[in-house]
Design a protein around this motif. Sequence first.
Motif, PDB file in Angstrom:
ATOM      1  N   PRO A  86       1.484  20.550 -28.435  1.00  0.00           N
ATOM      2  CA  PRO A  86       2.626  20.239 -29.306  1.00  0.00           C
ATOM      3  C   PRO A  86       3.880  19.941 -28.491  1.00  0.00           C
ATOM      4  O   PRO A  86       3.963  20.300 -27.302  1.00  0.00           O
ATOM      5  N   PRO A  87       4.881  19.311 -29.088  1.00  0.00           N
ATOM      6  CA  PRO A  87       6.160  19.118 -28.397  1.00  0.00           C
ATOM      7  C   PRO A  87       6.742  20.475 -27.997  1.00  0.00           C
ATOM      8  O   PRO A  87       6.638  21.452 -28.730  1.00  0.00           O
ATOM      9  N   GLY A  88       7.329  20.517 -26.804  1.00  0.00           N
ATOM     10  CA  GLY A  88       7.874  21.770 -26.307  1.00  0.00           C
ATOM     11  C   GLY A  88       6.992  22.421 -25.267  1.00  0.00           C
ATOM     12  O   GLY A  88       7.459  23.241 -24.468  1.00  0.00           O
ATOM     13  N   SER A  89       5.713  22.072 -25.250  1.00  0.00           N
ATOM     14  CA  SER A  89       4.807  22.568 -24.220  1.00  0.00           C
ATOM     15  C   SER A  89       5.049  21.771 -22.950  1.00  0.00           C
ATOM     16  O   SER A  89       4.973  20.536 -22.953  1.00  0.00           O
ATOM     17  N   TRP A  90       5.336  22.458 -21.846  1.00  0.00           N
ATOM     18  CA  TRP A  90       5.666  21.719 -20.622  1.00  0.00           C
ATOM     19  C   TRP A  90       4.497  20.883 -20.133  1.00  0.00           C
ATOM     20  O   TRP A  90       4.686  19.764 -19.634  1.00  0.00           O
ATOM     21  N   LEU A  91       3.283  21.368 -20.316  1.00  0.00           N
ATOM     22  CA  LEU A  91       2.124  20.608 -19.875  1.00  0.00           C
ATOM     23  C   LEU A  91       1.944  19.353 -20.723  1.00  0.00           C
ATOM     24  O   LEU A  91       1.664  18.261 -20.206  1.00  0.00           O
ATOM     25  N   GLY A  92       2.129  19.494 -22.032  1.00  0.00           N
ATOM     26  CA  GLY A  92       2.006  18.348 -22.916  1.00  0.00           C
ATOM     27  C   GLY A  92       3.150  17.363 -22.757  1.00  0.00           C
ATOM     28  O   GLY A  92       2.942  16.144 -22.695  1.00  0.00           O
ATOM     29  N   ASP A  93       4.382  17.875 -22.668  1.00  0.00           N
ATOM     30  CA  ASP A  93       5.552  16.994 -22.561  1.00  0.00           C
ATOM     31  C   ASP A  93       5.512  16.149 -21.301  1.00  0.00           C
ATOM     32  O   ASP A  93       5.755  14.937 -21.337  1.00  0.00           O
ATOM     33  N   VAL A 142      -4.075  29.319 -22.993  1.00  0.00           N
ATOM     34  CA  VAL A 142      -4.273  30.522 -22.177  1.00  0.00           C
ATOM     35  C   VAL A 142      -3.956  31.768 -22.996  1.00  0.00           C
ATOM     36  O   VAL A 142      -4.711  32.750 -22.981  1.00  0.00           O
ATOM     37  N   ALA A 143      -2.845  31.731 -23.722  1.00  0.00           N
ATOM     38  CA  ALA A 143      -2.471  32.871 -24.556  1.00  0.00           C
ATOM     39  C   ALA A 143      -3.513  33.137 -25.631  1.00  0.00           C
ATOM     40  O   ALA A 143      -3.850  34.287 -25.927  1.00  0.00           O
ATOM     41  N   ALA A 144      -4.041  32.071 -26.232  1.00  0.00           N
ATOM     42  CA  ALA A 144      -5.054  32.227 -27.278  1.00  0.00           C
ATOM     43  C   ALA A 144      -6.330  32.834 -26.715  1.00  0.00           C
ATOM     44  O   ALA A 144      -6.951  33.704 -27.335  1.00  0.00           O
ATOM     45  N   ASP A 174     -19.424  34.467 -27.820  1.00  0.00           N
ATOM     46  CA  ASP A 174     -20.015  34.682 -29.132  1.00  0.00           C
ATOM     47  C   ASP A 174     -19.201  33.918 -30.177  1.00  0.00           C
ATOM     48  O   ASP A 174     -18.015  33.608 -29.988  1.00  0.00           O
ATOM     49  N   ARG A 175     -19.852  33.619 -31.291  1.00  0.00           N
ATOM     50  CA  ARG A 175     -19.243  32.740 -32.284  1.00  0.00           C
ATOM     51  C   ARG A 175     -17.942  33.298 -32.863  1.00  0.00           C
ATOM     52  O   ARG A 175     -17.012  32.551 -33.160  1.00  0.00           O
ATOM     53  N   SER A 176     -17.866  34.618 -33.026  1.00  0.00           N
ATOM     54  CA  SER A 176     -16.661  35.196 -33.603  1.00  0.00           C
ATOM     55  C   SER A 176     -15.449  34.966 -32.701  1.00  0.00           C
ATOM     56  O   SER A 176     -14.351  34.648 -33.185  1.00  0.00           O
ATOM     57  N   ARG A 177     -15.639  35.094 -31.374  1.00  0.00           N
ATOM     58  CA  ARG A 177     -14.528  34.859 -30.447  1.00  0.00           C
ATOM     59  C   ARG A 177     -14.145  33.381 -30.411  1.00  0.00           C
ATOM     60  O   ARG A 177     -12.959  33.038 -30.336  1.00  0.00           O
ATOM     61  N   LEU A 178     -15.148  32.506 -30.425  1.00  0.00           N
ATOM     62  CA  LEU A 178     -14.849  31.081 -30.412  1.00  0.00           C
ATOM     63  C   LEU A 178     -14.094  30.658 -31.665  1.00  0.00           C
ATOM     64  O   LEU A 178     -13.158  29.850 -31.609  1.00  0.00           O
ATOM     65  N   THR A 179     -14.496  31.214 -32.808  1.00  0.00           N
ATOM     66  CA  THR A 179     -13.800  30.911 -34.062  1.00  0.00           C
ATOM     67  C   THR A 179     -12.356  31.402 -34.008  1.00  0.00           C
ATOM     68  O   THR A 179     -11.419  30.691 -34.391  1.00  0.00           O
ATOM     69  N   ALA A 180     -12.169  32.629 -33.528  1.00  0.00           N
ATOM     70  CA  ALA A 180     -10.822  33.190 -33.425  1.00  0.00           C
ATOM     71  C   ALA A 180      -9.973  32.396 -32.436  1.00  0.00           C
ATOM     72  O   ALA A 180      -8.767  32.190 -32.658  1.00  0.00           O
ATOM     73  N   PHE A 181     -10.594  31.927 -31.366  1.00  0.00           N
ATOM     74  CA  PHE A 181      -9.883  31.115 -30.375  1.00  0.00           C
ATOM     75  C   PHE A 181      -9.373  29.824 -31.002  1.00  0.00           C
ATOM     76  O   PHE A 181      -8.205  29.445 -30.837  1.00  0.00           O
ATOM     77  N   GLY A 182     -10.242  29.134 -31.743  1.00  0.00           N
ATOM     78  CA  GLY A 182      -9.835  27.899 -32.402  1.00  0.00           C
ATOM     79  C   GLY A 182      -8.709  28.103 -33.395  1.00  0.00           C
ATOM     80  O   GLY A 182      -7.772  27.294 -33.478  1.00  0.00           O
ATOM     81  N   ARG A 183      -8.753  29.202 -34.135  1.00  0.00           N
ATOM     82  CA  ARG A 183      -7.695  29.491 -35.104  1.00  0.00           C
ATOM     83  C   ARG A 183      -6.360  29.738 -34.417  1.00  0.00           C
ATOM     84  O   ARG A 183      -5.302  29.293 -34.883  1.00  0.00           O
ATOM     85  N   LEU A 207      -5.432  28.573 -31.518  1.00  0.00           N
ATOM     86  CA  LEU A 207      -4.927  27.296 -31.019  1.00  0.00           C
ATOM     87  C   LEU A 207      -4.188  26.545 -32.128  1.00  0.00           C
ATOM     88  O   LEU A 207      -3.096  26.007 -31.917  1.00  0.00           O
ATOM     89  N   THR A 208      -4.791  26.512 -33.298  1.00  0.00           N
ATOM     90  CA  THR A 208      -4.171  25.833 -34.431  1.00  0.00           C
ATOM     91  C   THR A 208      -2.861  26.512 -34.826  1.00  0.00           C
ATOM     92  O   THR A 208      -1.853  25.846 -35.090  1.00  0.00           O
ATOM     93  N   ASP A 209      -2.862  27.838 -34.848  1.00  0.00           N
ATOM     94  CA  ASP A 209      -1.649  28.583 -35.196  1.00  0.00           C
ATOM     95  C   ASP A 209      -0.531  28.339 -34.194  1.00  0.00           C
ATOM     96  O   ASP A 209       0.657  28.426 -34.530  1.00  0.00           O
ATOM     97  N   ALA A 210      -0.911  28.043 -32.936  1.00  0.00           N
ATOM     98  CA  ALA A 210       0.085  27.795 -31.897  1.00  0.00           C
ATOM     99  C   ALA A 210       0.635  26.373 -31.939  1.00  0.00           C
ATOM    100  O   ALA A 210       1.484  26.007 -31.125  1.00  0.00           O
ATOM    101  N   GLY A 211       0.144  25.579 -32.889  1.00  0.00           N
ATOM    102  CA  GLY A 211       0.662  24.229 -33.059  1.00  0.00           C
ATOM    103  C   GLY A 211      -0.153  23.143 -32.401  1.00  0.00           C
ATOM    104  O   GLY A 211       0.256  21.978 -32.393  1.00  0.00           O
ATOM    105  N   LEU A 212      -1.310  23.485 -31.839  1.00  0.00           N
ATOM    106  CA  LEU A 212      -2.159  22.477 -31.216  1.00  0.00           C
ATOM    107  C   LEU A 212      -3.047  21.816 -32.265  1.00  0.00           C
ATOM    108  O   LEU A 212      -3.554  22.476 -33.167  1.00  0.00           O
ATOM    109  N   GLU A 213      -3.205  20.508 -32.142  1.00  0.00           N
ATOM    110  CA  GLU A 213      -4.139  19.787 -32.997  1.00  0.00           C
ATOM    111  C   GLU A 213      -5.512  19.856 -32.340  1.00  0.00           C
ATOM    112  O   GLU A 213      -5.708  19.339 -31.242  1.00  0.00           O
TER     113      GLU A 213
END
Length: 251
Positions: free
Chosen positions: A11-18, A90-92, A118-127, A129-135
Motif C-alpha cells: 500500500p502507499p506509505g510502505s517504503w518498500l512499495g513506494d 513481516v509483521a503479519a 498449516d492451513r490455519s496459519r496460512l489463512t491467518a497470514f493472508g487475513r 496482510l489484507t488488514d494491513a492494506g495489502l492487495e
Amino acid sequence: MARLSLRFDFPPGSWLGDVSRTHSGATLRATATTPAADGEVTALSVAGADREAAVETLREHDRVDRVDLVDRTGPVTRVRVVASAPLQHVAAARAVGLPIGESVAVTDGRATLAVAGDRSRLTAFGRRLTDAGLEVAIEGSTTGDAPVLTDAQCELVVDAVAAGYYDTPRACTLTELAAAHDIAKSTCSETLHRAEGRVMRRFVAGDHDDGCGVSRDPAAEPSDATANVGDDERDAGPDRPESAEAAVTEP
C-alpha cells in the motif's frame, strides 16, 4: 503441510512499495528483516538500471531512519535499511508464527511470496496482510508432506540403485559410488545410511514409497525367495563397515 504462493501489492506509505513504484526499473529484494536496538533492520539488494536512484530515494523516505551501504560492486547494490516499523508481510508472519524462508522480490510495488505451514496459519497470514492494506491474490497452493529424503540423499540413492549398489551380488561398490559423486567414501556411506534410515522408518510407518515422491513398481522388486539372499555378505562387505555406519545417528 500446505504451501501457498501469494501475490500482493504494497500500500502507499510502505517504503518498500513506494520506492519500487517510483523506480519501476529497479527490483528490490528483501532477504531478511530482524528487530534490533535501533529499529527494524532489513537486508536489501537493489538491481536494475534505476538501482542507484532507488537507493537515494530510500534514504529520503519518511519511514526509513537510515540506509547503510554494504556493497555496490557488480550488478547489485546491497544495503542495510533501518526503519521504525517492520514491513507489513513481516509483521503479519510474526503475528501468526509463520516463518518466511525466502527473499521477497518487489517490482513496481508488487511482490510474490511462497510460504509453507498449516492451513490455519496460512489463512491467518493472508487475513493479516489484507488488514494491513495489502492487495492479496493466491497464485497457487499445494498440500502434502515434505519429501522423506533431502535432494542430495535422493540423488545418491537413485544413482546407487541404478548402478547396482543394492543388487545381489553388488554391481557397484561404495568406493565406486563415492568416486562417481566426487565425495569421500565415508561421506557416501553416511549419506546412504541416513537415507536408508529415513526410508525404512517411513516404510514401517506405512508410507510405502521411495522417499522421493515416486511410487515403486512391485514387479521390479526382488521376490521373497531371493530378497534376503546374500544379505549377510553384503552388509558385512569391506565397502560397508558395520561399525562405522552404526555410529551414525539421525540429527
